[in-house]
Design a protein around this motif. Structure first.
Motif, PDB file in Angstrom:
ATOM      1  N   LEU A  14      -4.786  -2.247   1.655  1.00 50.15           N
ATOM      2  CA  LEU A  14      -5.032  -2.058   3.089  1.00 50.15           C
ATOM      3  C   LEU A  14      -6.253  -2.848   3.544  1.00 50.15           C
ATOM      4  O   LEU A  14      -6.263  -3.409   4.648  1.00 50.15           O
ATOM      5  CB  LEU A  14      -5.206  -0.574   3.393  1.00 50.15           C
ATOM      6  CG  LEU A  14      -3.933   0.268   3.219  1.00 50.15           C
ATOM      7  CD1 LEU A  14      -4.261   1.752   3.257  1.00 50.15           C
ATOM      8  CD2 LEU A  14      -2.902  -0.082   4.287  1.00 50.15           C
ATOM      9  N   ALA A  39      -3.745   1.331  -3.120  1.00 46.71           N
ATOM     10  CA  ALA A  39      -3.372   1.292  -1.705  1.00 46.71           C
ATOM     11  C   ALA A  39      -4.568   0.909  -0.840  1.00 46.71           C
ATOM     12  O   ALA A  39      -4.442   0.110   0.093  1.00 46.71           O
ATOM     13  CB  ALA A  39      -2.821   2.646  -1.276  1.00 46.71           C
ATOM     14  N   SER A  40      -5.742   1.461  -1.151  1.00 46.64           N
ATOM     15  CA  SER A  40      -6.941   1.123  -0.388  1.00 46.64           C
ATOM     16  C   SER A  40      -7.248  -0.368  -0.481  1.00 46.64           C
ATOM     17  O   SER A  40      -7.582  -1.015   0.518  1.00 46.64           O
ATOM     18  CB  SER A  40      -8.135   1.928  -0.898  1.00 46.64           C
ATOM     19  OG  SER A  40      -7.978   3.299  -0.607  1.00 46.64           O
ATOM     20  N   ALA A  60       0.824  -1.209   0.000  1.00 51.54           N
ATOM     21  CA  ALA A  60       0.000   0.000   0.000  1.00 51.54           C
ATOM     22  C   ALA A  60       0.859   1.260   0.000  1.00 51.54           C
ATOM     23  O   ALA A  60       0.530   2.251  -0.675  1.00 51.54           O
ATOM     24  CB  ALA A  60      -0.916  -0.003   1.222  1.00 51.54           C
ATOM     25  N   ARG A  61       1.952   1.233   0.756  1.00 46.25           N
ATOM     26  CA  ARG A  61       2.811   2.412   0.847  1.00 46.25           C
ATOM     27  C   ARG A  61       3.549   2.705  -0.451  1.00 46.25           C
ATOM     28  O   ARG A  61       4.111   3.796  -0.610  1.00 46.25           O
ATOM     29  CB  ARG A  61       3.800   2.218   1.994  1.00 46.25           C
ATOM     30  CG  ARG A  61       3.136   2.331   3.366  1.00 46.25           C
ATOM     31  CD  ARG A  61       4.068   1.939   4.491  1.00 46.25           C
ATOM     32  NE  ARG A  61       3.472   2.256   5.800  1.00 46.25           N
ATOM     33  CZ  ARG A  61       3.939   1.804   6.951  1.00 46.25           C
ATOM     34  NH1 ARG A  61       5.006   1.001   6.969  1.00 46.25           N
ATOM     35  NH2 ARG A  61       3.356   2.140   8.088  1.00 46.25           N
ATOM     36  N   ARG A  62       3.522   1.751  -1.370  1.00 45.86           N
ATOM     37  CA  ARG A  62       4.193   1.918  -2.650  1.00 45.86           C
ATOM     38  C   ARG A  62       3.200   2.059  -3.798  1.00 45.86           C
ATOM     39  O   ARG A  62       3.587   1.972  -4.960  1.00 45.86           O
ATOM     40  CB  ARG A  62       5.119   0.717  -2.906  1.00 45.86           C
ATOM     41  CG  ARG A  62       6.320   0.665  -1.970  1.00 45.86           C
ATOM     42  CD  ARG A  62       6.926  -0.723  -1.915  1.00 45.86           C
ATOM     43  NE  ARG A  62       8.193  -0.753  -1.196  1.00 45.86           N
ATOM     44  CZ  ARG A  62       8.304  -0.743   0.140  1.00 45.86           C
ATOM     45  NH1 ARG A  62       7.206  -0.699   0.885  1.00 45.86           N
ATOM     46  NH2 ARG A  62       9.482  -0.764   0.719  1.00 45.86           N
ATOM     47  N   SER A  63       1.928   2.254  -3.467  1.00 48.16           N
ATOM     48  CA  SER A  63       0.875   2.233  -4.482  1.00 48.16           C
ATOM     49  C   SER A  63       0.125   3.557  -4.544  1.00 48.16           C
ATOM     50  O   SER A  63       0.141   4.346  -3.594  1.00 48.16           O
ATOM     51  CB  SER A  63      -0.125   1.109  -4.177  1.00 48.16           C
ATOM     52  OG  SER A  63       0.512  -0.154  -4.119  1.00 48.16           O
TER      53      SER A  63
END
Length: 202
Positions: free
Chosen positions: A61, A57-58, A49-52
């Motif tokens: 997550l 990212a949602s 997620a931190r790279r999307s």
């Protein structure tokens, strides 16, 4: 197919070469899931997620929280992506509910209960709001006790089920507190809808 240990070795090698490789991260998260390692799966989905971009990212997550509902970092990140609106509240409610069930005494549970009381009250779900507010009141939270009394009055009953809190409420550092409990303590909760009354479904 390749043995699980070989699959893991291939994924690790790919990520050592390219740490931001989204497909490899997703496959690694799924690998952890198949090996009954939900926390590691959630951690990996969080990395993804931190790279999307926000939409991807949602999705990552939500997958993390499906694996580990009490994963606070994943919940924090999903909250940051969610809009502060009724629609955002409706989206977050299942995740908040799962979080407080998974970690009822965790450091973030009070903040999430406050958010749930806020969202449920705004959506007219006063019974559910009162249930979660009662949990807060029973910890000796004076402001939650006052909000609970207003919710109970709106539901047409007293709040005898809650432990009487001291008049001076215990300070709380959880974010979101003053946004709802302070406000609700000073005004009446919405009236519970009456069957057959104005605005009720035909």
């Amino acid at each position: 197919g390749a043995a699980p240990v070989q699959v893991k070795a291939l994924l690790d090698a790919a990520l050592n070469h390219q740490p931001d490789h989204a497909l490899a991260l997703e496959q690694l998260a799924r690998w952890f899931s198949t090996q009954n390692q939900p926390t590691q799966a959630a951690d990996t989905y969080l990395k993804l997620a931190r790279r999307s971009a926000p939409a991807a990212a949602s999705t990552a997550l939500e997958a993390a929280l499906a694996q580990a509902p009490g994963h606070e970092q994943a919940l924090d990140a999903l909250e940051a992506l969610s809009t502060d609106s009724d629609e955002g509240d409706a989206r977050m409610l299942p995740f908040w509910t799962a979080f407080v069930e998974a970690a009822p005494d965790g450091p973030g549970s009070r903040t999430r209960r406050i958010k749930m009381v806020n969202a449920l009250t705004r959506n007219g779900r006063l019974e559910d709001a009162a249930r979660h507010c009662r949990v807060l009141a029973n910890t000796g939270d004076g402001e939650a006790q006052r909000v609970l009394e207003k919710l109970e009055r709106s539901l047409g009953r007293g709040s005898a089920g809650a432990t009487k809190a001291p008049s001076a409420s215990t300070p709380d550092t959880g974010s979101g507190r003053s946004a709802f409990l302070d406000q609700m303590a000073g005004r009446d909760a919405p009236e519970a809808p009456q069957a057959g009354g104005p605005g009720s479904a035909a």
